[in-house]
Design a protein around this motif. Structure first.
Motif, PDB file in Angstrom:
ATOM      1  N   GLU A  90       2.546   2.984   1.275  1.00 30.32           N
ATOM      2  CA  GLU A  90       3.703   2.383   1.955  1.00 30.32           C
ATOM      3  C   GLU A  90       3.452   2.351   3.474  1.00 30.32           C
TER       4      GLU A  90
ATOM      5  N   LEU B 130       0.910  -0.297   4.580  1.00 31.40           N
ATOM      6  CA  LEU B 130       1.508  -1.635   4.646  1.00 31.40           C
ATOM      7  C   LEU B 130       2.347  -1.780   5.917  1.00 31.40           C
TER       8      LEU B 130
ATOM      9  N   VAL C 281       3.239  -5.523   7.344  1.00 35.01           N
ATOM     10  CA  VAL C 281       3.682  -6.263   6.155  1.00 35.01           C
ATOM     11  C   VAL C 281       5.175  -6.008   5.933  1.00 35.01           C
TER      12      VAL C 281
ATOM     13  N   GLU D  73       3.549 -11.747   1.222  1.00 37.04           N
ATOM     14  CA  GLU D  73       3.057 -11.484  -0.139  1.00 37.04           C
ATOM     15  C   GLU D  73       1.813 -10.601  -0.073  1.00 37.04           C
ATOM     16  N   VAL D  74       1.705  -9.714  -1.033  1.00 34.99           N
ATOM     17  CA  VAL D  74       0.525  -8.851  -1.138  1.00 34.99           C
ATOM     18  C   VAL D  74      -0.012  -8.966  -2.561  1.00 34.99           C
TER      19      VAL D  74
ATOM     20  N   CYS E 269       1.523   0.993  -6.478  1.00 38.90           N
ATOM     21  CA  CYS E 269       1.063  -0.128  -5.638  1.00 38.90           C
ATOM     22  C   CYS E 269       2.176  -1.168  -5.510  1.00 38.90           C
TER      23      CYS E 269
ATOM     24  N   ILE F 282       4.656  -1.964  -2.085  1.00 43.08           N
ATOM     25  CA  ILE F 282       4.780  -3.317  -1.517  1.00 43.08           C
ATOM     26  C   ILE F 282       6.259  -3.711  -1.483  1.00 43.08           C
ATOM     27  N   SER F 283       6.953  -3.507  -2.598  1.00 42.33           N
ATOM     28  CA  SER F 283       8.362  -3.915  -2.686  1.00 42.33           C
ATOM     29  C   SER F 283       9.214  -3.175  -1.665  1.00 42.33           C
TER      30      SER F 283
ATOM     31  N   THR G 162       8.540  -2.253   1.258  1.00 40.07           N
ATOM     32  CA  THR G 162       8.458  -2.807   2.619  1.00 40.07           C
ATOM     33  C   THR G 162       9.259  -4.098   2.746  1.00 40.07           C
TER      34      THR G 162
ATOM     35  N   ALA H 108       8.233  -6.806   1.160  1.00 42.99           N
ATOM     36  CA  ALA H 108       7.288  -7.868   0.793  1.00 42.99           C
ATOM     37  C   ALA H 108       7.314  -8.074  -0.723  1.00 42.99           C
TER      38      ALA H 108
ATOM     39  N   PRO I   7       5.199  -8.320  -4.247  1.00 47.43           N
ATOM     40  CA  PRO I   7       3.924  -8.104  -4.927  1.00 47.43           C
ATOM     41  C   PRO I   7       3.551  -9.340  -5.739  1.00 47.43           C
TER      42      PRO I   7
ATOM     43  N   MET J 243      -4.408  -5.656  -2.122  1.00 51.31           N
ATOM     44  CA  MET J 243      -4.349  -4.219  -2.418  1.00 51.31           C
ATOM     45  C   MET J 243      -5.022  -3.961  -3.771  1.00 51.31           C
TER      46      MET J 243
END
Ligand SMILES: *Cc1c(COP(=O)(O)O)cnc(C)c1O
Length: 383
Positions: free
Chosen positions: A70, A73, A78, A83-84, A94, A98-99, A101, A103, A105, A134
């Protein structure tokens, strides 16, 4: 058939187990007695030791690899609207990191042999909103690093390597994390070395490591007058000194742990090479740290479910695990529109994978027992 009420005389073999020696227990006690138990001098010492292991790169440690991902990112900037790209076949951390932040996934299938992110599929998933890749070094098998960094360079993307399973893995002789963009390691008890819970980020850049310290601890920075300022809405992700002290002694034994894992895996390959009901994982080269060993069961040739097979193994004292479910099919990530059939390789691995016991204190004799038991259970499961 196995009877739950006739316990085997043999010891239970879990699928993972930490290696702790008396010196580690003593060192942890010693740190407790010092009364400096949360983050302090031992954290700095542990970060320096990890940095030395990774070619002198800046390192910061965290309360988990999930926290580290986290923060990585956040440091990379991010956030919402970005998008990651990540594999559908990895641990939930993972996608959640991402979520969290803000952003999105973007899942991609994995290579069916290595189980690592399929880089061609990743390239096709890139949009103008993509900010980072990632990928996970699956089970400790390094990704093809030239191809990964060529893709990232050509497309101007950050790379946050999920190296949770890969401390001690090497690519062309160089430790994962000692080159590249950002690498995240886990020190959970199931990983190659442990701090009970814990994680680390290895950076290419000292300024990013300093920013990670802010995100790690409330966003705090010191004003010249001794008061505190908050620069970012940081979390509380610091690693205590007690854990760092354990990490120092674990790191000192890491190479030994990995050699033992590699020896045990060689025994698994030897014993199961001709077992038609198992598909063995990609062997890789000497750089594979083998955090876990997970063949795929040929369920299409079996009348038992995987759950029945796991229960039959457990009844004979053999623990097993599932690494991993397909993340895009979890309730949370189906809400993004994913459905069964989107990523056939990830889904097949999720259905058929079975993690067998592997840890440094296991013996080759234990591996023989696991294989004999598995083979007899598979014979029964054939129906
Ligand atoms: C264990 C694991 C993580 C998370 O590590 P924690 O330290 O438990 O937060 C992330 N990715 C993978 C692939 C893992 O296996």
């Amino acid at each position: 058939m196995h009877a739950a009420n006739s316990p085997s005389a043999l010891p239970f073999l879990p699928f993972a187990r930490p290696t702790l020696d008396e010196a580690m227990v003593e060192a942890v006690s010693d740190t407790l007695r010092s009364l400096w138990i949360t983050s302090g001098p031992r954290v700095l010492e542990f970060e320096q030791a990890l940095s030395a292991y990774h070619g002198g790169r800046p390192v910061r440690v965290f309360s988990s690899a999930t926290a580290a991902l986290e923060v990585a990112l956040q440091v990379a900037g991010v956030g919402p609207g970005d998008e990651v790209i990540l594999p559908a076949q990895t641990f939930f951390s993972c996608a959640n990191a991402i979520s969290r932040t803000g952003a999105t996934p973007v899942f991609v299938d994995v290579d069916p042999v290595t189980r690592n992110l399929d880089l061609e599929a990743a390239e096709r998933a890139i949009t103008p909103k993509t900010r980072a890749l990632m990928p996970t070094h699956f089970a400790g098998l390094p990704l093809p690093m030239e191809a990964l960094y060529e893709l990232a360079g050509d497309t101007n993307l950050r790379v946050i390597e999920d190296a949770a399973l890969a401390i001690g893995s090497r690519w062309q002789g160089r430790p994962i994390g000692s080159f590249g963009d950002v690498a995240s390691f886990s020190f959970h008890p199931n990983k190659n070395m442990t701090t009970i819970e814990g994680g680390a980020l290895v950076f290419a850049d000292e300024a990013e490591a300093q920013l990670a310290e802010k995100w790690r601890f409330h966003g705090i920075s010191r004003n010249p007058d001794g008061t505190r300022d908050v620069l970012v809405a940081g979390g509380k992700f610091n690693l205590p000194d007690v854990n760092a002290r354990l990490g120092l002694l674990q790191l000192a034994r890491l190479e030994e742990f990995i050699e033992k894992r590699q020896q045990l895996v060689a025994r698994y390959f030897h014993n199961l090479a001709t077992e038609p009901l198992c598909e063995l994982p990609a062997r890789g080269d000497r750089g594979h740290s083998w955090n876990f060993f997970a063949p795929l069961l040929r369920l299409e040739q079996l009348t038992w479910s995987r759950k029945q097979i796991m229960e039959a193994l457990a009844a004979q004292g053999i623990g097993s695990g599932i690494s991993y479910e397909a993340i895009h099919l979890t309730s949370q990530y189906r809400t993004l529109g994913y459905q069964a059939g989107d990523f056939p390789h990830s889904e097949r691995i999720a259905r058929c994978t079975l993690t067998l016991p592997l840890y440094p204190t296991l013996t080759t004799h234990d591996v023989d027992r696991v294989c004999d038991t598995l083979q007899s259970v598979l014979q029964q499961a054939r129906g």
